[in-house]
Design a protein around this motif. Structure first.
Motif, short mmCIF file in Angstrom:
data_model
loop_
_atom_site.label_atom_id
_atom_site.label_comp_id
_atom_site.label_asym_id
_atom_site.label_seq_id
_atom_site.Cartn_x
_atom_site.Cartn_y
_atom_site.Cartn_z
N HIS A 1 0.84 -1.20 0.00
CA HIS A 1 0.00 0.00 0.00
C HIS A 1 0.88 1.25 0.00
CE1 HIS A 1 -3.47 -2.54 1.12
NE2 HIS A 1 -4.20 -1.52 0.69
N ALA A 2 1.91 1.24 0.84
CA ALA A 2 2.81 2.40 0.90
C ALA A 2 3.53 2.59 -0.43
CB ALA A 2 3.81 2.21 2.03
N ASP A 3 3.97 1.49 -1.01
CA ASP A 3 4.70 1.56 -2.28
C ASP A 3 3.81 2.12 -3.39
OD1 ASP A 3 6.87 1.05 -4.05
OD2 ASP A 3 5.91 -0.82 -4.69
N GLU A 4 2.54 1.74 -3.40
CA GLU A 4 1.60 2.25 -4.40
C GLU A 4 1.49 3.77 -4.32
OE1 GLU A 4 -3.02 1.41 -5.84
OE2 GLU A 4 -2.25 0.55 -3.99
N ARG A 5 1.53 4.30 -3.10
CA ARG A 5 1.46 5.74 -2.93
C ARG A 5 2.69 6.43 -3.52
NH1 ARG A 5 -2.03 8.05 1.00
NH2 ARG A 5 -3.55 6.56 1.79
N LEU A 6 3.85 5.80 -3.41
CA LEU A 6 5.06 6.40 -3.97
C LEU A 6 4.98 6.51 -5.49
CD1 LEU A 6 7.84 4.73 -1.80
CD2 LEU A 6 6.79 6.98 -1.54
N VAL B 1 2.90 9.42 -6.34
CA VAL B 1 3.70 10.65 -6.24
C VAL B 1 4.52 10.86 -7.51
CG1 VAL B 1 5.69 11.66 -5.06
CG2 VAL B 1 3.80 10.70 -3.72
N ALA B 2 5.17 9.78 -7.95
CA ALA B 2 6.00 9.89 -9.15
C ALA B 2 5.18 10.27 -10.37
CB ALA B 2 6.73 8.57 -9.38
N GLN B 3 4.00 9.71 -10.50
CA GLN B 3 3.15 10.03 -11.65
C GLN B 3 2.61 11.45 -11.56
OE1 GLN B 3 0.16 6.99 -12.15
NE2 GLN B 3 1.67 5.34 -12.18
N ALA B 4 2.33 11.91 -10.34
CA ALA B 4 1.86 13.29 -10.18
C ALA B 4 2.93 14.28 -10.62
CB ALA B 4 1.47 13.55 -8.73
N LEU B 5 4.20 13.95 -10.38
CA LEU B 5 5.29 14.85 -10.72
C LEU B 5 5.67 14.78 -12.20
CD1 LEU B 5 7.58 14.34 -7.60
CD2 LEU B 5 6.33 16.43 -8.20
N HIS B 6 5.60 13.58 -12.79
CA HIS B 6 6.12 13.40 -14.15
C HIS B 6 5.08 12.94 -15.17
CE1 HIS B 6 10.25 14.08 -12.93
NE2 HIS B 6 10.11 13.22 -11.94
N GLY B 7 3.85 12.70 -14.73
CA GLY B 7 2.82 12.26 -15.65
C GLY B 7 2.65 10.76 -15.63
N PRO B 8 1.40 10.28 -15.79
CA PRO B 8 1.14 8.84 -15.77
C PRO B 8 1.86 8.12 -16.91
CG PRO B 8 -0.89 10.11 -15.56
CD PRO B 8 0.18 11.08 -15.93
N LEU C 1 11.53 7.30 -11.15
CA LEU C 1 11.40 7.90 -9.83
C LEU C 1 10.67 6.96 -8.87
CD1 LEU C 1 11.66 10.19 -7.82
CD2 LEU C 1 9.59 11.21 -8.80
N GLY C 2 9.62 6.32 -9.36
CA GLY C 2 8.88 5.39 -8.51
C GLY C 2 9.77 4.27 -7.99
N LYS C 3 10.62 3.73 -8.84
CA LYS C 3 11.53 2.65 -8.43
C LYS C 3 12.58 3.16 -7.44
CE LYS C 3 10.95 -0.38 -12.44
NZ LYS C 3 10.35 -1.47 -11.61
N GLN C 4 13.05 4.38 -7.63
CA GLN C 4 14.02 4.96 -6.69
C GLN C 4 13.40 5.12 -5.30
OE1 GLN C 4 15.06 8.56 -8.76
NE2 GLN C 4 16.74 7.60 -9.91
N LEU C 5 12.19 5.66 -5.26
CA LEU C 5 11.51 5.83 -3.98
C LEU C 5 11.17 4.48 -3.36
CD1 LEU C 5 9.11 8.79 -4.88
CD2 LEU C 5 11.24 8.91 -3.57
N GLU C 6 10.80 3.53 -4.17
CA GLU C 6 10.50 2.18 -3.69
C GLU C 6 11.72 1.56 -3.02
OE1 GLU C 6 8.20 -1.49 -5.70
OE2 GLU C 6 10.13 -1.04 -6.64
N SER C 7 12.89 1.72 -3.60
CA SER C 7 14.12 1.17 -3.03
C SER C 7 14.41 1.79 -1.67
CB SER C 7 15.31 1.40 -3.97
OG SER C 7 15.12 0.70 -5.18
N TYR D 1 11.94 0.28 0.82
CA TYR D 1 12.25 -1.13 1.10
C TYR D 1 13.40 -1.24 2.09
CZ TYR D 1 12.87 -6.12 0.04
OH TYR D 1 12.96 -7.49 0.11
N GLU D 2 14.33 -0.31 2.02
CA GLU D 2 15.48 -0.29 2.92
C GLU D 2 15.19 0.44 4.22
OE1 GLU D 2 18.13 -2.02 2.52
OE2 GLU D 2 17.48 -2.76 0.55
N GLY D 3 13.94 0.85 4.42
CA GLY D 3 13.56 1.50 5.66
C GLY D 3 13.96 2.95 5.76
N LYS D 4 14.32 3.56 4.64
CA LYS D 4 14.78 4.96 4.64
C LYS D 4 13.60 5.90 4.40
CE LYS D 4 19.36 3.55 3.02
NZ LYS D 4 20.39 3.65 1.95
N VAL D 5 12.63 5.80 5.29
CA VAL D 5 11.41 6.58 5.15
C VAL D 5 11.69 8.06 5.34
CG1 VAL D 5 9.01 6.80 5.89
CG2 VAL D 5 10.16 4.61 6.07
N ALA D 6 12.65 8.38 6.19
CA ALA D 6 13.00 9.80 6.41
C ALA D 6 13.46 10.44 5.11
CB ALA D 6 14.08 9.91 7.48
N GLU D 7 14.18 9.70 4.29
CA GLU D 7 14.63 10.24 3.00
C GLU D 7 13.46 10.43 2.05
OE1 GLU D 7 18.05 8.44 1.22
OE2 GLU D 7 18.90 7.87 3.17
#
Length: 342
Positions: free
Chosen positions: A189-194, A197-204, A212-218, A221-227
């Motif tokens: 669910h959290a990943d879907e939101r990311l 976000v990526a589509q809102a910034l760059h278009g569907p 961007l979606g894959k970068q945020l997903e990584s 996944y590594e627990g770097k939510v603060a980033e």
């Protein structure tokens, strides 16, 4: 027409899985009722009464729990118990007086035993899942969930997790009933939101959005939510102040909405820690349960009374549970105990 225990079990089994008319047809064929086949109304009447017995029994057990009488836990407690909470939609006969809608939320809870993974190559192994479901509100649902959690080993398992999405009624229920050592937001669910976000910034469906979606997903996944949160804040700042005419898909609107979600649930997104302990991070068990309940009770041609759908949901939950409770329940019915069910 009286029902023997065997016939009652067959009626309950069919009605737990499919619509009353289809159940009537299947039973008429199996019982060779060529001249006087059953109809859906008969199956509805029988199965709702059979299901109501389960609802009444659950109510008695909840009352006992509230008096401090806990149900016995399993003889072999799980090494890891995972609970999940989610909701579906049911169409009622009567409209809600406030919303004017017939659709109402049903609530589903799953309880799954696991053998934890090793934090490396060995993934957590799913064992047995059971379910509880109701049309009641979260306050009434809480004790039902606690009852089943005790039955599945809430105080015996070394680790108990709750993995669910961020529904606004879930966290208060989990905290009030003390259902978990750790609360985990479903990763997917959290990943879907990311990706939203990526589509809102760059278009569907654009390459830039996928990257961007894959970068945020990584990072997630590594627990770097603060980033992830810091990135969203920087993008919001670059987009400028919100405008009154911002639509629901405007980047400013989308990012602010999702930023709030990640800030609220940040402490429930330490996915690197969870994986290192061999824990699952997805709520697929309860989502699969909601889909199964939807398949039985949700449909544009199905209109329910609250007692009727509650009874069928109780039958469906017992049928789907994988701990042989269906077999044990019907094996202990007295001979011709259902003669008055009709």
């Amino acid at each position: 027409m009286p029902l023997t225990p065997v016939a009652a079990e067959r009626v309950a089994r069919e009605a737990a899985q499919q619509a009353f008319d289809l159940s009537a047809r299947a039973l008429s064929i199996d019982w060779h009722l060529v001249d006087q086949p059953l109809d859906g109304t008969e199956i509805k009447r029988w199965s709702e009464r059979l299901g109501q017995r389960l609802v009444d029994l659950r109510g008695q057990e909840v009352e006992a729990l509230e008096r401090g009488i806990k149900p016995p836990g399993p003889l072999n407690p799980p090494l890891l118990l995972v609970t999940g909470l989610d909701g579906g939609r049911v169409q009622m006969k009567d409209q809600d007086p406030q919303t004017k809608s017939r659709w109402k939320e049903d609530k589903v809870a799953s309880f799954t035993s696991y053998v934890p993974g090793d934090g490396k190559d060995k993934k957590p192994q799913k064992l047995v899942t059971t379910y509880v479901a109701t049309m009641a509100d979260a306050q009434a649902f809480g004790p039902m969930v606690a009852l089943e959690a005790y039955r599945r080993g809430l105080w015996q398992a070394p680790v108990v997790l709750n993995i669910s999405d961020g529904g606004n009624w879930i966290d208060p229920l989990v905290e009030l009933q003390r259902l978990a050592d750790a609360r985990i937001i479903d990763f997917y669910h959290a990943d879907e939101r990311l990706f939203e976000v990526a589509q809102a910034l760059h278009g569907p469906e654009t390459p830039a959005a996928v990257v961007l979606g894959k970068q945020l997903e990584s990072l997630l996944y590594e627990g770097k939510v603060a980033e992830v949160i810091a990135y969203m804040k920087a993008q919001i700042q670059s987009l400028g102040a919100a405008q009154q005419n911002d639509g629901p898909t405007h980047p400013r609107k989308v990012l602010r909405q999702h930023l709030g979600y990640f800030e609220k649930h940040q402490e429930h997104m330490h996915y690197d820690e969870y994986r290192s302990k061999g824990w699952p991070i997805g709520s697929g068990n309860v989502e699969a349960g909601v889909k199964c309940f939807n398949k039985r009770i949700k449909g544009t041609d199905q209109f329910w009374s609250k007692p009727g759908v509650e009874a069928i949901m109780a039958l469906h939950a017992m049928w789907m549970s994988q701990d042989l409770r269906w077999d044990r329940y019907w094996a202990n019915r007295s001979a011709y105990g259902y003669a008055q069910a009709a």
